[in-house]
Design an enzyme around this catalytic site. Structure first.
Site, PDB file in Angstrom:
ATOM      1  N   ASP A  56       0.821  -1.212   0.000  1.00 54.24           N
ATOM      2  CA  ASP A  56       0.000   0.000   0.000  1.00 54.24           C
ATOM      3  C   ASP A  56       0.855   1.263   0.000  1.00 54.24           C
ATOM      4  O   ASP A  56       0.527   2.245  -0.668  1.00 54.24           O
ATOM      5  CB  ASP A  56      -0.925   0.011   1.223  1.00 54.24           C
ATOM      6  CG  ASP A  56      -2.076  -0.980   1.087  1.00 54.24           C
ATOM      7  OD1 ASP A  56      -2.516  -1.214  -0.051  1.00 54.24           O
ATOM      8  OD2 ASP A  56      -2.530  -1.507   2.120  1.00 54.24           O
ATOM      9  N   THR A 167      -9.171   3.565   6.711  1.00 54.00           N
ATOM     10  CA  THR A 167      -8.841   2.211   7.148  1.00 54.00           C
ATOM     11  C   THR A 167      -7.368   2.076   7.518  1.00 54.00           C
ATOM     12  O   THR A 167      -6.916   0.971   7.824  1.00 54.00           O
ATOM     13  CB  THR A 167      -9.163   1.193   6.038  1.00 54.00           C
ATOM     14  OG1 THR A 167      -8.415   1.525   4.859  1.00 54.00           O
ATOM     15  CG2 THR A 167     -10.644   1.207   5.709  1.00 54.00           C
ATOM     16  N   TYR A 169      -4.127   4.689   9.369  1.00 54.91           N
ATOM     17  CA  TYR A 169      -3.780   5.219  10.691  1.00 54.91           C
ATOM     18  C   TYR A 169      -5.041   5.599  11.464  1.00 54.91           C
ATOM     19  O   TYR A 169      -5.150   5.378  12.676  1.00 54.91           O
ATOM     20  CB  TYR A 169      -2.865   6.427  10.508  1.00 54.91           C
ATOM     21  CG  TYR A 169      -2.157   6.919  11.753  1.00 54.91           C
ATOM     22  CD1 TYR A 169      -2.174   6.208  12.944  1.00 54.91           C
ATOM     23  CD2 TYR A 169      -1.438   8.108  11.725  1.00 54.91           C
ATOM     24  CE1 TYR A 169      -1.514   6.668  14.072  1.00 54.91           C
ATOM     25  CE2 TYR A 169      -0.769   8.574  12.838  1.00 54.91           C
ATOM     26  CZ  TYR A 169      -0.813   7.860  14.015  1.00 54.91           C
ATOM     27  OH  TYR A 169      -0.160   8.311  15.133  1.00 54.91           O
ATOM     28  N   ASN A 170      -6.020   6.169  10.761  1.00 49.34           N
ATOM     29  CA  ASN A 170      -7.269   6.564  11.396  1.00 49.34           C
ATOM     30  C   ASN A 170      -7.930   5.394  12.120  1.00 49.34           C
ATOM     31  O   ASN A 170      -8.414   5.531  13.250  1.00 49.34           O
ATOM     32  CB  ASN A 170      -8.208   7.134  10.335  1.00 49.34           C
ATOM     33  CG  ASN A 170      -9.604   7.407  10.855  1.00 49.34           C
ATOM     34  OD1 ASN A 170      -9.847   8.358  11.585  1.00 49.34           O
ATOM     35  ND2 ASN A 170     -10.553   6.541  10.470  1.00 49.34           N
TER      36      ASN A 170
END
Length: 267
Positions: A56, A167, A169-170
């Site tokens: 990613d 989806t 660090y949050n």
């Protein structure tokens, strides 16, 4: 990254001018050489499509390279999580590319002012966040659309995320997962101490968030927009930048919207 168009097939015929970009890992580099020997390779400046080989993080790097050129990106997972990528297999690659569905996403734009008055600007397809640089907790004033919402947030930091970035660090900071079509941006504190019960907010995608640091010398903070980090900031303004559109391609039935929904039911 709000308001993407409804996923649809990007190509009406098999793409011919494909650029293969790979992360430095051994598996990604070996896969690239194998694919190039089969399909050839087109320079990025002439490509109609990029096949991204990595994880990613590497896909985000590629998006930064190609978003303003309007080149779609199809990722093959050679990393670990691979939330934004497709399952690694080079069988029937051209057929997969032809059938792939497109999700269009917009980044956040960060404008940061340092304690020394310097100005910095960056974009983020995942998130923009502030984080304390020392053992001292940060003290942050939070404004939304020029209205003070929190006069003082005492915390380790705070995140403004895109729906796709919700989806990442949050989510780790216990923020909400947001569907791509929701027109919402999560605003999530990192280890909030005061107000102790504040867990964040969901903002409209056109909101302008201003974060101002208090006691800046005693409690220094860094601002991060994807791969760009600015140390010792005084103020950060974050808004969605709809002048930039990135297109990510997914295999049918495995699009980004479906993955975001599925993630909310993961064990």
């Amino acid at each position: 990254m709000s308001t993407p168009s409804t996923p649809e097939r990007r190509f009406s015929k098999p793409p011919e001018r494909i650029a293969f970009l790979a992360s430095p890992t051994e598996i990604a580099q070996k896969t690239r050489h194998r694919l190039i020997s089969t399909y050839g390779d087109t320079p990025l400046c002439d490509a109609e499509l990029v096949v991204c080989l990595g994880g990613d993080g590497f896909l985000l790097e590629v998006l930064h390279k190609v978003a303003e050129r309007g080149i779609p990106v199809y990722g093959l997972n050679c990393g670990s999580v691979g939330f934004l990528l497709n399952t690694m297999s080079d069988e029937d690659l051209i057929q997969r590319l032809t059938k792939a569905q497109a999700s269009e996403v917009h980044p956040l734009r960060m404008n940061a002012i340092g304690r020394d008055g310097t100005r910095h600007e960056g974009i983020a397809f995942n998130d923009v966040f502030l984080f304390r640089q020392t053992r001292q907790a940060a003290k942050i004033k939070v404004e939304v659309d020029d209205r003070v919402r929190l006069p003082e947030l005492i915390c380790d930091g705070i995140i403004v995320a895109t729906p796709a970035g919700s989806t990442a660090y949050n989510l780790s900071a216990h923020g909400p997962i947001v569907p791509l079509t929701a027109n919402l941006l999560p605003l999530t504190p990192i280890s909030a101490f005061r107000p102790r019960r504040w867990r964040g907010a969901l903002l409209p995608s056109n909101a302008v968030v201003r974060l101002t640091l208090s006691e800046q010398e005693k409690r220094p903070c860094a601002a991060v927009a994807d791969f760009m980090e600015v140390r010792d900031v005084a103020e950060v303004v974050v808004r969605e930048d709809r002048s930039i559109t990135a297109t990510i391609l997914f295999d049918p039935d495995h699009g980004l919207s479906e993955r975001i929904i599925a993630e909310q039911f993961a064990e």
